[in-house]
Design an enzyme around this catalytic site. Structure first.
Site, PDB file in Angstrom:
ATOM      1  N   HIS A 156       3.930 -78.298  88.171  1.00 49.78           N
ATOM      2  CA  HIS A 156       5.232 -78.245  88.230  1.00 49.78           C
ATOM      3  C   HIS A 156       6.149 -79.602  88.789  1.00 49.78           C
ATOM      4  CE1 HIS A 156       4.871 -73.605  87.874  1.00 49.78           C
ATOM      5  NE2 HIS A 156       4.548 -74.018  86.868  1.00 49.78           N
ATOM      6  N   THR A 161      10.345 -74.695  84.170  1.00 52.18           N
ATOM      7  CA  THR A 161      10.777 -75.010  82.836  1.00 52.18           C
ATOM      8  C   THR A 161      12.340 -74.550  82.433  1.00 52.18           C
ATOM      9  OG1 THR A 161       8.473 -75.144  82.233  1.00 52.18           O
ATOM     10  CG2 THR A 161      10.291 -75.030  80.471  1.00 52.18           C
TER      11      THR A 161
END
Length: 490
Positions: free
Chosen positions: A422, A468
């Protein structure tokens, strides 16, 4: 020499969403999407879990690369960046990028995860559009027999007034009539995009540098990865969405170097444990015998319709976010003779918010080159005292959660830096060109008229939730602004 209105570098969720939004908003625009990697399977940008016959294309990682600990099957097209400061930092070079491999969790950001300089109404609408593009739902695992028990236990532990409650994780998954799952890869975001007359996807093509005249990009120098042939693509605008490492790498190689470029790297420290759900919580329909296992599902993934994915949301006073997966094919070694019901083994992963620091950064070694001849990627990354405190608090919370669920299966453990995948912040957006950001709130790079960036790397805040959905929402905002600008200048 070919000419396009927009060249998008990167075909992951953000690059594909950018192209889709440009094409939907201004169909006359000619858009080219570049990716250095190849298509996995038969569908450009399809999720590998949807491939029923993996074949040689999904056999494993490139030679010399190692998967993150516990990753199975290996992510095809994915390799480690290879840096001591972040040993599990990884990149994916394939059409669809990491979006062909991700776990599809799509929680909304909350509290101080949300950039304060963005118009809340604009961001909310963009998040709704991102959820539509990604096919996000909270009902993919409604059939999970033990999901309700897991969420009830966790809710009793963690729910508080004024906080988002424990509940089903929003996931980018579609459920067919027979209950089988289809995981969202960038192919779902694209829809019919690659069939449209004015949109082209070019795989196996590396962007080496953006060509600049004054403050304007005039095109991109590209190389055919297979042949080494170089050429130039002319463009009225360039969007770089090539991940948190290679987006700043391309800008750097192109001489576009805002002071914050590559800085403010944010990985989310990840703590994990597992528990065996206590039999006292397994009642009624949850005890039904079910004959489906991970081995019978496409891709062999451990999450199947009988599993559940639950969410313990981030809050400003609680610096982590929880992702709780019931595992039908448990990777946890159980005692001999132990028989479990589907979903009774519960894996808990807590993602911690990391303190955002300019000195956590990716930088580029001009005296060394990567496999494509680009400046080699280097990483500086350190956990602060605040980060260590957040990790320690997450460990204690996981111990408590595992005991409440039933039988803890080992102690909570911290994964090596980079395991979250991430990565954020390296081309972060900001409200002013003050040296602490790379782009404006529409994604336009400071000091340029028509170079835009997208991806998790534009997120400027310290976050714990999966990024995302937020990144795609910011791409929607950026693509709309770019489309309107290009249409106005025709």
């Amino acid at each position: 020499m070919s000419r396009y209105d927009v060249v998008v570098v990167g075909s992951g969720p953000v690059g594909t969403a950018t192209a889709r939004e440009l094409a939907d908003r201004a169909p006359a625009l000619r858009v080219l999407v570049l990716d250095a990697g190849q298509v996995l399977g038969d569908v450009p940008g399809g999720h590998v879990k949807n491939i029923t016959d993996p074949g040689p294309a999904l056999a494993g990682l490139p030679s010399g690369a190692a998967p993150p600990p516990g990753a199975t099957p290996a992510r095809p097209g994915t390799a480690l960046v290879g840096t001591p400061a972040m040993p599990n930092a990884a990149i994916s070079t394939n059409v669809g990028g990491m979006g062909a491999h991700w776990t599809a969790a799509c929680p909304r950001p909350g509290d101080d995860e949300v950039p304060g300089f963005l118009d809340p109404a604009v961001l909310d609408e963009a998040l709704r559009r991102a959820e539509e593009l990604l096919a996000v739902t909270t009902h993919a695992f409604d059939r999970a027999p033990l999901r309700g028990a897991v969420q009830q236990i966790l809710g009793e532990l963690f729910d508080q007034p004024e906080r988002r409650p424990v509940g089903p994780m929003p996931v980018a998954v579609s459920v067919s009539g027979d209950g089988s799952l289809h995981w969202t890869g960038p192919a779902v975001i694209a829809g019919d995009l690659w069939e449209r007359e004015n949109v082209t996807l070019r795989a196996g093509t590396l962007a080496r540098r953006i060509l600049i005249d004054g403050d304007r990009a005039t095109g991109v120098e590209v190389v055919d990865v297979a042949t080494g042939d170089r050429s130039v693509v002319e463009a009225r605008a360039v969007v770089v969405a090539a991940d948190a490492f290679r987006t700043p790498q391309l800008l750097w190689a192109s001489g576009i170097r805002p002071a914050a470029l590559g800085r403010y790297l944010n990985d989310q420290p990840q703590v994990m444990t597992a528990a065996l759900l206590d039999d006292r919580h397994v009642t009624g329909d949850a005890t039904a015998s079910v004959a489906v296992s991970a081995a019978t599902t496409p891709g062999g993934g451990a999450i199947v319709p009988l599993s559940g994915v639950s969410w313990v949301p981030y809050a400003a006073g609680r610096p982590f976010h929880g992702q709780v997966m019931q595992m039908d094919a448990s990777p946890v070694k159980l005692d001999p003779g132990v028989t479990v019901r589907p979903g009774q083994v519960v894996g808990l992963g807590w993602f911690c918010r990391k303190q955002v620091r300019a000195d956590d950064r990716v930088w580029f070694d001009e005296d060394a080159a990567d496999e494509h001849g680009m400046p080699a990627i280097r990483i500086d990354y350190t956990l602060t005292e605040a980060d260590q405190a957040a990790i320690a608090a997450a460990v204690e919370e996981l111990r408590t959660a595992a005991k409440a669920l039933g039988r803890p299966l080992g102690e909570p453990f911290v994964l090596p830096a980079g395991s979250s995948l991430h990565y954020q912040g390296t081309t972060r957006m900001g409200p002013a060109d003050d040296g602490t950001s790379v782009c404006d709130p529409a994604g336009r790079v400071w000091g340029t008229a028509n170079v835009y960036v997208g991806g998790n790397n534009v997120i400027p805040t310290a976050t714990a939730c999966n990024p995302t959905l937020t990144a795609v929402a910011l791409a929607v905002i950026s693509a709309r602004a770019l489309a309107d600008s290009l249409e106005a200048s025709r």
